[in-house]
Motif scaffolding. Structure first.
Motif, PDB file in Angstrom:
ATOM      1  N   TYR A 159      -7.692   7.876   0.070  1.00 50.72           N
ATOM      2  CA  TYR A 159      -9.106   7.810   0.475  1.00 50.72           C
ATOM      3  C   TYR A 159     -10.047   8.099  -0.694  1.00 50.72           C
ATOM      4  CZ  TYR A 159      -6.328   7.880   4.625  1.00 50.72           C
ATOM      5  OH  TYR A 159      -5.358   7.583   5.547  1.00 50.72           O
ATOM      6  N   GLU A 199     -11.395   7.005  -9.827  1.00 45.57           N
ATOM      7  CA  GLU A 199     -10.188   7.333  -9.040  1.00 45.57           C
ATOM      8  C   GLU A 199      -9.937   8.826  -9.163  1.00 45.57           C
ATOM      9  OE1 GLU A 199      -7.133   5.070 -10.982  1.00 45.57           O
ATOM     10  OE2 GLU A 199      -6.897   6.521 -12.602  1.00 45.57           O
ATOM     11  N   GLU A 210     -10.087   4.908  -2.783  1.00 48.58           N
ATOM     12  CA  GLU A 210     -10.906   3.844  -2.176  1.00 48.58           C
ATOM     13  C   GLU A 210     -12.384   4.078  -2.468  1.00 48.58           C
ATOM     14  OE1 GLU A 210     -10.127   3.958   2.008  1.00 48.58           O
ATOM     15  OE2 GLU A 210      -8.276   2.767   1.802  1.00 48.58           O
ATOM     16  N   ASP A 211     -12.796   5.323  -2.429  1.00 50.09           N
ATOM     17  CA  ASP A 211     -14.206   5.653  -2.598  1.00 50.09           C
ATOM     18  C   ASP A 211     -14.319   7.085  -3.119  1.00 50.09           C
ATOM     19  OD1 ASP A 211     -16.879   6.142  -2.485  1.00 50.09           O
ATOM     20  OD2 ASP A 211     -17.133   5.639  -0.363  1.00 50.09           O
ATOM     21  N   GLU A 266     -13.878   1.710  -6.066  1.00 54.28           N
ATOM     22  CA  GLU A 266     -12.465   1.557  -6.396  1.00 54.28           C
ATOM     23  C   GLU A 266     -12.281   1.016  -7.816  1.00 54.28           C
ATOM     24  OE1 GLU A 266      -8.799  -0.142  -3.674  1.00 54.28           O
ATOM     25  OE2 GLU A 266     -10.870  -0.564  -3.110  1.00 54.28           O
ATOM     26  N   LYS A 273       0.842  -1.205   0.000  1.00 51.56           N
ATOM     27  CA  LYS A 273       0.000   0.000   0.000  1.00 51.56           C
ATOM     28  C   LYS A 273       0.876   1.255   0.000  1.00 51.56           C
ATOM     29  CE  LYS A 273      -4.279  -1.606   0.380  1.00 51.56           C
ATOM     30  NZ  LYS A 273      -5.257  -1.358  -0.680  1.00 51.56           N
TER      31      LYS A 273
END
Lengths: 428, 349
Positions: free
Chosen positions: B282, B272, B285-286, B268, A145
């Motif tokens: 963040y 993006e 991710e969403d 995701e 990550k």
């Protein structure tokens, strides 16, 4: 708090059997360094290359640049709270491998990483083209990550710098410089007739690749505070960020903070440099208000007549800069701010995201949107493909022959807001 | 070397034809110098000479703008000059506007260097100082000598295509363009020097004068959201996965327009951020965190908004010039209006 910096001038770097300094040459045991850095389980592979001034080499994407230093005398070790115990540093003696640096590269973490050209027109814009660089190419494990990736490479750079610093511990420096930093009241007593000044350093703290660490603490979780200028010289502040490459403060910049050095130059003559305030650049409005309130409150508490405020990054932090400037001026303290500009490729747009008439003394590191063509180099260290997507690059930046057309913001350190460079901008 | 050719534009007054009563004088061209041109020719010396003078009444020019412009351009073109010069107009308002307008037009149409001069409060100055070199003069013709002294050398430099110095060095009004250069001292030392001067109360020179800041007033509140078509617009860089139009991570040269009619939620897998100025983890991710499609779908279902517009518009605000942002918005605002959008939610980062 007095610190002596012992500079050992490094004029060359090469690979050899033992890592050591010999007649101004830094000799690097490549295998030993690789095995030290490979200890980190997050890294899949580590390689080391050398890049010297004038070499036809392009390093990209650059994450951080670090100067090797070592504590010779006095409490604590280099990079306290990160690599060394969290002792308060900034007194005694520290040796520096002046002219050498560790540069970290490898797979890109985010958009904000930079380019260092060791020769050609791009070299004029980055101070790191003048150094003998040991470049670490750190490749992360698959699916690592971004946050862990950034941290692994950050630590790799610091560890390598400490590793080189260690060999300088017993060397007699070529030059010794002393920095005196007295307790506030003693300092005021010593130079009663001189105006008192302080330095307000703003630290980037907006999140991934936008972080700075103070004695190991993430700056976005800190309140504005006081710190000794000599503590910075021992690595109390390190960079965990790249925003953007042109105006991020690398760890190298922090260690050699030019505002601190140039204030020391006139300390006791033109003014009395009594102290330093650090304050963050968080993203929430309440944080901005709080941090700038505290910076102004501390400046007032120190009783100074003037301050220099330096910024890091652009856009969103322009609001922090203007808040700091305005609130400190409102306390009756004179300010000079150091920033850079985003005036568009043609230079005709509004260069800052915030402004106030009280900011009447501004030093600029130049327009980061100005476009430059970087000719092809014989050798690339790192990866060339990301240049189309890094900040300052665009679709088609990378041309077929290997030259790159980018904005200055893609060049590491080009428009530094600590005033590290000579670059500036004028209105026409 | 032969002298550079200059065509000079003046009004009826400086041509000695008359004052206000002759202000409707139509464009006329005369060979050689007329009026102030003599002083210029003297100052030009061997470098340049005025080959023709165009004379036009101030009222005529401003009241018959297009016609006058076209006529003057035609006259100038005839002489194929190396430079076109107008005025100086000092504080004469209509003359100043005419000088600004005609130099700007000649520069655009004929692509030759131009110069004019006027007093800083002349309305023509604010209108044209960003597009043409306007030398700052005194407010009356008593300042003619000084104006010629400043304008002539700059005119020659412009005509020769030489590098032009700063506004202070060359006496023209700042054109609002920032250019990089390497100073003698590093920035930190310049800052320390500036602070010393400021503390002593001595004169210091900022490297960047604070601009007049653009502030946008909010529109009045939407009367009935439940009947409104709402669109989402963001500078937070949300794009379909893999950024199909390659919007830059900083200093965007374009914006994107994407269909969200099939989306109730951004994930995701689908979206993006292309933005290089904030922690993207963040938003990746969403993306609803920056472009709240999910919440607006809920509001749509609950009837609290009429409907969500099928397209969203997006760019990266990071390092993007204000002029580019303005140009993007001017273009897509028209589309939003044409599509019957009543309200826009603008999200940043």
């Amino acid at each position: 708090m007095n610190l002596e910096l012992g500079n050992i001038f490094i004029k060359d770097v090469k690979f050899g059997e033992d890592t050591k300094v010999e007649n101004g040459t830094l000799i690097v045991n490549k295998e030993e360094l690789i095995s030290l850095i490979s200890e980190d389980e997050h890294l899949k592979s580590v390689d080391v290359e050398l890049a010297k001034p004038g070499d036809s080499i392009r390093i990209t994407p650059v994450k951080d640049v670090i100067e090797p230093r070592v504590k010779v005398d006095g409490p604590g070790g280099i990079f306290p709270g990160v690599l060394s115990k969290v002792d308060t540093v900034g007194t005694g003696k520290t040796n520096v491998l002046k002219g050498a640096a560790v540069v970290t590269t490898g797979k890109i973490v985010g958009f904000q990483e930079g380019i260092i050209d060791m020769t050609g027109p791009g070299a004029d814009y980055t101070p790191f083209s003048k150094l003998n660089n040991v470049v670490l190419i750190c490749e992360p494990k698959d699916d690592l990550k971004q946050h862990e990736h950034e941290k692994a490479v950050r630590m790799a750079g610091l560890k390598a710098a400490r590793y080189f610093g260690e060999v300088a511990k017993d060397i007699k420096p070529d030059e010794v410089k002393s920095y005196e930093s007295l307790p506030l009241l003693k300092s005021v007593e010593k130079y009663p007739e001189l105006p008192k000044v302080a330095y307000v350093q703003m630290l980037q703290s907006q999140g991934l690749l936008h972080d700075t660490y103070v004695y190991g603490v993430d700056a976005k979780k800190t309140l504005s505070t006081l710190i000794g200028p000599t503590e910075i010289m021992d690595g109390a502040i390190i960079s965990g960020n790249c925003v953007s490459a042109c105006d991020k403060n690398t760890t190298y910049h922090h260690l050699n903070n030019p505002v601190i050095h140039d204030l020391f130059d006139k300390h006791g003559k033109e003014f009395n440099f009594v102290g330093m305030i650090i304050t963050n650049e968080n993203v929430y409005l309440a944080d901005k208000e709080r941090s700038s309130n505290w910076a102004a409150k501390l400046a007032e508490y120190l009783g100074v007549d003037g301050v220099i405020i330096s910024q890091e990054g652009f856009g969103n932090p322009d609001t922090d800069l203007i808040m700091n400037c305005k609130k400190i001026e409102e306390k009756g303290i004179k300010t000079v701010i150091v920033t850079d500009e985003y005036a568009g490729r043609d230079g005709a747009s509004q260069p800052l995201a915030d402004a106030d008439p009280k900011a009447n003394a501004v030093v600029t590191g130049g327009n980061a949107n100005e476009v430059i063509k970087l000719p092809p180099m014989d050798k690339i260290i790192g990866h060339i493909e990301p240049v189309d997507s890094i900040a300052g690059g665009f679709d088609g930046s990378l041309e077929k022959d290997g030259s790159i057309v980018v904005e200055l913001q893609a060049i590491t350190g080009a428009t530094n807001e600590l005033g590290f460079n000579k670059l500036s901008a004028k209105g026409y | 070397m032969s002298k550079l050719k200059v065509v000079h534009y003046i009004n009826q007054f400086f041509a000695g034809i008359g004052g206000e009563e002759k202000a409707d004088y139509k464009p006329e061209v005369r060979e050689g110098v007329v009026g102030p041109g003599m002083a210029f020719n003297k100052k030009f010396g061997d470098d340049a000479e005025i080959v023709a003078t165009v004379i036009c009444g101030d009222s005529y020019f401003n009241e018959n703008l297009e016609e006058a412009k076209a006529k003057v351009i035609e006259m100038v073109k005839e002489y194929d000059p190396d430079l076109f010069m107008a005025g100086p107009a000092f504080n004469a308002g209509r003359y100043g506007v005419a000088c600004g307008t005609i130099t700007d037009a000649v520069k655009e149409e004929l692509n030759i260097p131009v110069i004019t001069g006027m007093y800083e409060e002349n309305p023509g100055a604010d209108m044209f100082k960003k597009s043409v070199h306007i030398v700052e003069t005194r407010n009356s013709a008593a300042g003619m000598r000084k104006a010629v002294k400043s304008m002539a050398p700059l005119a020659v430099k412009l005509a020769k295509g030489e590098e032009i110095g700063s506004p202070e060095e060359e006496h023209y009004m700042p054109m609002g363009v920032r250019k990089n250069y390497f100073a003698e001292k590093r920035g930190a030392e310049r800052a320390v020097d500036m602070l010393v001067k400021k503390l002593k109360g001595e004169e210091f020179k900022t490297e960047f004068a604070m601009p007049d800041f653009d502030r946008v007033d909010a529109n009045p509140a939407v009367k009935d959201l439940s009947k409104s078509k709402v669109a989402l617009v963001t500078s937070g860089g949300i794009v379909p996965k893999d950024n199909p139009d390659h919007i830059e991570s900083s200093s965007a040269s374009k914006y994107g327009k994407y269909d969200i009619s099939d989306f109730n939620n951004l994930t995701e897998e689908t979206h993006e951020t292309a933005h290089g100025g904030y922690d993207p983890v963040y938003a990746n991710e969403d993306s609803d965190r920056v472009l709240p499609v999910d919440v607006l779908r809920d509001l749509e279902k609950e009837g609290r908004i009429g409907e969500l517009h099928k397209f969203f518009y997006t760019t990266t605000g990071n390092g993007t010039a204000v002029a580019s942002s303005k140009a993007f918005a001017e273009e897509f605002a028209k589309e939003l209006v044409a599509d019957g959008v009543d309200a826009v939610i603008l999200t940043s980062t």
